[in-house]
Enzyme design. Structure first.
Site, short mmCIF file in Angstrom:
data_model
loop_
_atom_site.label_atom_id
_atom_site.label_comp_id
_atom_site.label_asym_id
_atom_site.label_seq_id
_atom_site.Cartn_x
_atom_site.Cartn_y
_atom_site.Cartn_z
N ILE A 148 -0.84 -0.89 -4.58
CA ILE A 148 -1.99 -0.29 -4.42
C ILE A 148 -1.58 1.29 -4.25
CG2 ILE A 148 -4.00 0.13 -3.41
CD1 ILE A 148 -4.02 -2.82 -2.47
N PHE A 183 0.79 -0.99 -0.03
CA PHE A 183 -0.05 0.07 -0.04
C PHE A 183 0.70 1.33 0.07
CE2 PHE A 183 -3.12 -2.92 1.96
CZ PHE A 183 -4.32 -2.39 1.25
N ASP A 184 0.50 2.22 -0.84
CA ASP A 184 1.13 3.54 -0.73
C ASP A 184 0.32 4.25 0.51
OD1 ASP A 184 2.06 6.16 -1.80
OD2 ASP A 184 0.04 6.78 -2.15
N LEU A 185 0.98 5.36 1.08
CA LEU A 185 0.44 5.68 2.05
C LEU A 185 -0.44 6.95 1.81
CD1 LEU A 185 0.12 6.07 5.25
CD2 LEU A 185 2.25 6.93 5.33
N ASP A 186 0.06 8.06 1.37
CA ASP A 186 -0.60 9.30 1.05
C ASP A 186 -1.61 9.36 -0.09
OD1 ASP A 186 0.79 10.83 3.12
OD2 ASP A 186 2.59 11.01 1.71
#
Length: 224
Positions: free
Chosen positions: A166, A9-12
């Site tokens: 993602i 997963f990307d964060l922002d």
């Protein structure tokens, strides 16, 4: 049919809506150069990509000036901006369901690892993740491609067909493609549909629930 085991997963813009904190930190940094920004919305393009790249792209800063601006950014972000942030609805439910399915959840962000860890701890999300990887404070490992490559190497992942990235920006998709893994582009973050489509993700998801549906039952990839 694919059976994704490693979920990156990307964060922002993917797990959290961090625009306000990032934009205020950018505004603070730019003010050091007498560049005044009235509309924080105009800084949305800074959310996601490596910040030094963005200072160069949008304000024509050279390497030295970009590094200096990044330090100013961190003055504000480390104290205030980091918490001017909120988790997207349905994300915690998504993470819970994926963990129940035995998935290995990983954060892959261009944000420095130390900040990513603080944010996830602040929102009580860190317990869902097996690995949190971001950039280094010295600016190395800042591209999404490098972050993903590091994760694959550190976890000694041999079957890349079990990995999916993602994210909400083209950098997430391009980083995944360069590492020969599938990608899910989310449309609720900061990247436009046009930007994401041009990068050619494997799938699109409009909501966290759609992310879950794709991982549970991968269908035919998006047709271009």
């Amino acid at each position: 049919m694919k059976d994704y085991k490693y979920i990156l997963f990307d964060l922002d813009g993917t797990l959290t809506d961090s625009k306000v904190g990032i934009a205020k930190s950018i505004k603070y940094a730019l003010a050091k150069y007498n560049i005044e920004v009235e509309n924080l919305e105009s800084l949305e393009s800074f959310v996601g990509p490596p910040l030094m790249e963005s200072f160069k792209e949008h304000y024509s800063f050279n390497d030295e000036k970009s590094r200096e601006a990044l330090e100013y950014y961190r003055e504000y972000f480390s104290k205030k901006g980091i918490f001017e942030n909120e988790v997207y609805p349905e994300i915690q439910s998504l993470l819970e369901k994926l963990k129940m399915k035995g998935k290995i959840l990983i954060v892959a962000t261009s944000k420095p690892t130390i900040y990513a860890e603080k944010i996830l701890k602040y929102f009580n999300l860190e317990g869902y993740f097996d690995f949190i990887v971001g950039s280094n404070l010295d600016g190395t490992r800042s591209s999404k491609s490098e972050v993903i490559s590091y994760i694959i190497s550190e976890l000694n992942i041999k079957d890349l067909g079990k990995v999916v990235m993602i994210g909400d920006r083209k950098h997430d998709v391009i980083g995944g493609t360069k590492n020969h893994i599938h990608t899910i582009a989310v449309t609720y973050g900061y990247g436009s549909y046009e930007e994401l489509k041009e990068a050619k993700p494997t799938y699109f998801a409009n909501t966290p629930k759609e992310i879950l549906d794709i991982i549970r039952n991968p269908q035919k990839p998006f047709s271009y």
